[in-house]
Design a protein around this motif. Structure first.
Motif, PDB file in Angstrom:
ATOM      1  N   VAL A  15     -36.519 -18.239 -14.534  1.00 33.92           N
ATOM      2  CA  VAL A  15     -36.178 -16.877 -14.977  1.00 33.92           C
ATOM      3  C   VAL A  15     -37.442 -16.010 -14.975  1.00 33.92           C
ATOM      4  O   VAL A  15     -37.446 -14.892 -14.449  1.00 33.92           O
ATOM      5  CB  VAL A  15     -35.502 -16.898 -16.366  1.00 33.92           C
ATOM      6  CG1 VAL A  15     -35.408 -15.498 -16.957  1.00 33.92           C
ATOM      7  CG2 VAL A  15     -34.117 -17.537 -16.270  1.00 33.92           C
ATOM      8  N   GLY A  32     -38.547 -14.821 -11.667  1.00 33.88           N
ATOM      9  CA  GLY A  32     -37.657 -13.910 -10.966  1.00 33.88           C
ATOM     10  C   GLY A  32     -36.728 -14.588  -9.973  1.00 33.88           C
ATOM     11  O   GLY A  32     -36.154 -13.924  -9.103  1.00 33.88           O
ATOM     12  N   LEU A  42     -34.118 -16.776 -11.067  1.00 29.76           N
ATOM     13  CA  LEU A  42     -32.811 -16.760 -11.731  1.00 29.76           C
ATOM     14  C   LEU A  42     -32.750 -15.624 -12.736  1.00 29.76           C
ATOM     15  O   LEU A  42     -33.776 -15.172 -13.245  1.00 29.76           O
ATOM     16  CB  LEU A  42     -32.564 -18.085 -12.482  1.00 29.76           C
ATOM     17  CG  LEU A  42     -32.466 -19.358 -11.665  1.00 29.76           C
ATOM     18  CD1 LEU A  42     -32.266 -20.550 -12.600  1.00 29.76           C
ATOM     19  CD2 LEU A  42     -31.343 -19.278 -10.645  1.00 29.76           C
ATOM     20  N   ARG A  43     -31.537 -15.205 -13.021  1.00 29.48           N
ATOM     21  CA  ARG A  43     -31.260 -14.193 -14.050  1.00 29.48           C
ATOM     22  C   ARG A  43     -30.427 -14.884 -15.123  1.00 29.48           C
ATOM     23  O   ARG A  43     -29.475 -15.599 -14.819  1.00 29.48           O
ATOM     24  CB  ARG A  43     -30.485 -13.033 -13.441  1.00 29.48           C
ATOM     25  CG  ARG A  43     -30.114 -11.933 -14.396  1.00 29.48           C
ATOM     26  CD  ARG A  43     -29.353 -10.800 -13.692  1.00 29.48           C
ATOM     27  NE  ARG A  43     -30.069 -10.294 -12.527  1.00 29.48           N
ATOM     28  CZ  ARG A  43     -29.707 -10.500 -11.257  1.00 29.48           C
ATOM     29  NH1 ARG A  43     -28.630 -11.200 -10.962  1.00 29.48           N
ATOM     30  NH2 ARG A  43     -30.415 -10.014 -10.259  1.00 29.48           N
ATOM     31  N   THR A  74     -27.855 -14.545 -18.197  1.00 26.49           N
ATOM     32  CA  THR A  74     -26.842 -13.598 -18.658  1.00 26.49           C
ATOM     33  C   THR A  74     -26.078 -14.192 -19.838  1.00 26.49           C
ATOM     34  O   THR A  74     -25.561 -15.309 -19.742  1.00 26.49           O
ATOM     35  CB  THR A  74     -25.847 -13.279 -17.516  1.00 26.49           C
ATOM     36  OG1 THR A  74     -26.579 -12.859 -16.370  1.00 26.49           O
ATOM     37  CG2 THR A  74     -24.881 -12.192 -17.921  1.00 26.49           C
ATOM     38  N   TYR A  97     -26.781 -18.828 -15.749  1.00 24.02           N
ATOM     39  CA  TYR A  97     -27.922 -18.590 -14.872  1.00 24.02           C
ATOM     40  C   TYR A  97     -27.397 -18.310 -13.479  1.00 24.02           C
ATOM     41  O   TYR A  97     -26.616 -19.074 -12.939  1.00 24.02           O
ATOM     42  CB  TYR A  97     -28.853 -19.806 -14.869  1.00 24.02           C
ATOM     43  CG  TYR A  97     -29.427 -20.066 -16.234  1.00 24.02           C
ATOM     44  CD1 TYR A  97     -30.623 -19.490 -16.612  1.00 24.02           C
ATOM     45  CD2 TYR A  97     -28.745 -20.855 -17.162  1.00 24.02           C
ATOM     46  CE1 TYR A  97     -31.149 -19.696 -17.884  1.00 24.02           C
ATOM     47  CE2 TYR A  97     -29.257 -21.067 -18.433  1.00 24.02           C
ATOM     48  CZ  TYR A  97     -30.451 -20.488 -18.786  1.00 24.02           C
ATOM     49  OH  TYR A  97     -30.958 -20.684 -20.043  1.00 24.02           O
ATOM     50  N   GLU A  98     -27.817 -17.184 -12.923  1.00 23.15           N
ATOM     51  CA  GLU A  98     -27.392 -16.832 -11.573  1.00 23.15           C
ATOM     52  C   GLU A  98     -28.622 -16.474 -10.749  1.00 23.15           C
ATOM     53  O   GLU A  98     -29.629 -16.013 -11.288  1.00 23.15           O
ATOM     54  CB  GLU A  98     -26.387 -15.676 -11.592  1.00 23.15           C
ATOM     55  CG  GLU A  98     -26.917 -14.418 -12.238  1.00 23.15           C
ATOM     56  CD  GLU A  98     -25.875 -13.319 -12.309  1.00 23.15           C
ATOM     57  OE1 GLU A  98     -25.307 -12.974 -11.261  1.00 23.15           O
ATOM     58  OE2 GLU A  98     -25.651 -12.810 -13.406  1.00 23.15           O
ATOM     59  N   PRO A  99     -28.551 -16.696  -9.445  1.00 24.16           N
ATOM     60  CA  PRO A  99     -29.721 -16.398  -8.624  1.00 24.16           C
ATOM     61  C   PRO A  99     -29.923 -14.890  -8.464  1.00 24.16           C
ATOM     62  O   PRO A  99     -28.966 -14.125  -8.362  1.00 24.16           O
ATOM     63  CB  PRO A  99     -29.391 -17.038  -7.279  1.00 24.16           C
ATOM     64  CG  PRO A  99     -27.901 -17.106  -7.237  1.00 24.16           C
ATOM     65  CD  PRO A  99     -27.450 -17.248  -8.660  1.00 24.16           C
ATOM     66  N   THR A 100     -31.178 -14.486  -8.482  1.00 23.68           N
ATOM     67  CA  THR A 100     -31.543 -13.111  -8.146  1.00 23.68           C
ATOM     68  C   THR A 100     -31.577 -13.005  -6.618  1.00 23.68           C
ATOM     69  O   THR A 100     -31.362 -14.003  -5.916  1.00 23.68           O
ATOM     70  CB  THR A 100     -32.945 -12.789  -8.696  1.00 23.68           C
ATOM     71  OG1 THR A 100     -33.876 -13.673  -8.065  1.00 23.68           O
ATOM     72  CG2 THR A 100     -33.010 -12.937 -10.220  1.00 23.68           C
ATOM     73  N   ALA A 101     -31.897 -11.844  -6.111  1.00 20.98           N
ATOM     74  CA  ALA A 101     -32.051 -11.694  -4.655  1.00 20.98           C
ATOM     75  C   ALA A 101     -33.130 -12.653  -4.144  1.00 20.98           C
ATOM     76  O   ALA A 101     -32.948 -13.324  -3.124  1.00 20.98           O
ATOM     77  CB  ALA A 101     -32.395 -10.251  -4.298  1.00 20.98           C
ATOM     78  N   ARG A 103     -31.669 -16.144  -4.110  1.00 20.90           N
ATOM     79  CA  ARG A 103     -30.731 -16.361  -2.996  1.00 20.90           C
ATOM     80  C   ARG A 103     -31.467 -16.629  -1.690  1.00 20.90           C
ATOM     81  O   ARG A 103     -30.973 -17.352  -0.832  1.00 20.90           O
ATOM     82  CB  ARG A 103     -29.770 -15.185  -2.860  1.00 20.90           C
ATOM     83  CG  ARG A 103     -28.718 -15.140  -3.962  1.00 20.90           C
ATOM     84  CD  ARG A 103     -27.654 -14.095  -3.721  1.00 20.90           C
ATOM     85  NE  ARG A 103     -28.163 -12.739  -3.693  1.00 20.90           N
ATOM     86  CZ  ARG A 103     -28.378 -11.971  -4.760  1.00 20.90           C
ATOM     87  NH1 ARG A 103     -28.119 -12.420  -5.966  1.00 20.90           N
ATOM     88  NH2 ARG A 103     -28.838 -10.744  -4.625  1.00 20.90           N
TER      89      ARG A 103
END
Length: 151
Positions: free
Chosen positions: A57, A60, A62-63, A65, A76-80, A83
């Motif tokens: 995180v 930068g 993962l994000r 939420t 946890y979701e991937p950021t640009a 990805r």
């Protein structure tokens, strides 16, 4: 002791070059986003997983939420930037399938219907980036293929 070669590979490894960090990314790309599910699928000790997630995180990749306020729970979701690491994992997967697995544990089907066999290609000419087709051009001042250039 001399300074090590300036290298984006080394810089990248400082962010994702640890086993559990790569396995977190694997799971996130499979759509697994919650801590308990990540812990179960990865097998990492919970304290180690917490450190790895926080590092990804902060870097930068993962994000984090909030999905539950009581108690606070996060996905946890991937950021640009995160990805952009998926092709790296796919190439690691390809290598492992070819050199370590009797039978691939997972196969990705491409939208064309064929099983994915990822390769690196040149964006300009679309030719495969085979080792014989590549020539390094050193841009870090004072370095060449052999190492540091004495001045």
């Amino acid at each position: 002791m001399a300074s090590p070669r300036p290298c984006s590979i080394a810089d990248t490894l400082s962010v994702i070059g640890e086993k559990y960090s790569l396995l977190v990314l694997r799971e996130v790309f499979f759509g697994v986003r919650r801590f308990n599910d990540l812990a179960r699928n990865i097998g990492a000790p919970r304290d180690v997983l917490t450190v790895r997630l926080n590092h990804l995180v902060e870097a930068g990749v993962l994000r984090k939420t909030l999905y539950s306020e009581r108690p606070p729970r996060f996905e946890y979701e991937p950021t640009a930037a995160g990805r952009e690491l998926q092709p790296v994992l796919l190439t690691l997967l390809r290598w492992g399938d070819r050199h370590l697995a009797d039978r691939p544990p997972v196969v990705f089907e491409h939208s064309c219907g064929a099983d994915l066999d990822p390769v690196v290609v040149c964006r300009h000419c679309a030719a495969e980036a085979a080792p014989a087709s590549l020539t390094p051009r050193f841009q870090a001042q004072g370095w060449n293929a052999a190492g540091a250039v004495s001045g």
